[in-house]
Design a protein around this motif. Structure first.
Motif, PDB file in Angstrom:
ATOM      1  N   PHE A 287     116.957  22.953  68.415  1.00  0.00           N
ATOM      2  CA  PHE A 287     117.236  21.663  69.031  1.00  0.00           C
ATOM      3  C   PHE A 287     115.988  20.789  69.025  1.00  0.00           C
ATOM      4  O   PHE A 287     114.873  21.278  69.028  1.00  0.00           O
ATOM      5  N   ILE A 288     116.202  19.496  69.056  1.00  0.00           N
ATOM      6  CA  ILE A 288     115.104  18.537  69.127  1.00  0.00           C
ATOM      7  C   ILE A 288     114.758  18.347  70.598  1.00  0.00           C
ATOM      8  O   ILE A 288     115.641  18.121  71.429  1.00  0.00           O
ATOM      9  N   GLY A 289     113.478  18.406  70.908  1.00  0.00           N
ATOM     10  CA  GLY A 289     113.028  18.244  72.286  1.00  0.00           C
ATOM     11  C   GLY A 289     113.223  16.821  72.792  1.00  0.00           C
ATOM     12  O   GLY A 289     113.409  15.879  72.015  1.00  0.00           O
ATOM     13  N   ASN A 290     113.157  16.670  74.100  1.00  0.00           N
ATOM     14  CA  ASN A 290     113.394  15.356  74.723  1.00  0.00           C
ATOM     15  C   ASN A 290     112.392  14.301  74.277  1.00  0.00           C
ATOM     16  O   ASN A 290     112.763  13.155  74.031  1.00  0.00           O
ATOM     17  N   ALA A 291     111.122  14.668  74.160  1.00  0.00           N
ATOM     18  CA  ALA A 291     110.105  13.692  73.750  1.00  0.00           C
ATOM     19  C   ALA A 291     110.378  13.216  72.322  1.00  0.00           C
ATOM     20  O   ALA A 291     110.311  12.015  72.039  1.00  0.00           O
ATOM     21  N   ASP A 292     110.711  14.139  71.442  1.00  0.00           N
ATOM     22  CA  ASP A 292     111.026  13.761  70.063  1.00  0.00           C
ATOM     23  C   ASP A 292     112.302  12.929  70.004  1.00  0.00           C
ATOM     24  O   ASP A 292     112.398  11.992  69.216  1.00  0.00           O
ATOM     25  N   ARG A 293     113.279  13.258  70.817  1.00  0.00           N
ATOM     26  CA  ARG A 293     114.526  12.494  70.837  1.00  0.00           C
ATOM     27  C   ARG A 293     114.258  11.045  71.265  1.00  0.00           C
ATOM     28  O   ARG A 293     114.781  10.108  70.675  1.00  0.00           O
TER      29      ARG A 293
END
Length: 140
Positions: free
Chosen positions: A31-37
């Motif tokens: 999954f893509i982390g929140n910061a990257d999202r």
């Protein structure tokens, strides 16, 4: 149940390059982390020119390559000469050599020829358009 799941979550969120998957095909690589999202959402709002100049700072290493390929596919006019060369080399490696397990242009043309043998006029038109597309994207 919760105790059993604790160890699994680490595996779910782990980023790994151990299998050498191509980033375009690594849908289930984590999954893509929140910061990257948040960063991706910000980048998506930029103009093509601003996107080309943006600094990313992604935590997930796959995203830099995905962003480069997104720009190359959708905004090729924003690529530097080095980036354009890199993109052409990437495409040629996949189309000609089958890099990363990609279907080669030759294999696709063979499939088109096989399908054309029994195709009606409508299918012939579609297969002809596909054949022209392959010819247009093949490296010269």
């Amino acid at each position: 149940f919760t105790a059993k799941m604790t160890g699994i979550w680490q595996d779910v969120y782990r980023r790994g390059d151990e299998d050498g998957s191509d980033v375009d095909e690594d849908l289930y690589g984590g999954f893509i982390g929140n910061a990257d999202r948040r960063q991706l959402n910000r980048l998506r709002s930029l103009s093509p020119e601003a996107l080309a100049m943006a600094r990313t700072g992604f935590e997930d290493r796959r995203l830099d390559e995905l962003l480069f390929r997104y720009r190359a596919r959708n905004f090729p006019q924003t690529l530097t000469s080095d980036e354009a060369l890199r993109w052409r080399e990437h495409c040629a490696a996949r189309l000609v050599s089958g890099a990363d397990g990609a279907r080669t242009a030759a294999a696709l043309l063979d499939d088109i020829a096989r399908l054309s043998a029994g195709a009606d006029a409508r299918a012939q038109a579609v297969l002809g358009a596909l054949r022209e597309y392959v010819a247009a994207v093949l490296p010269v």
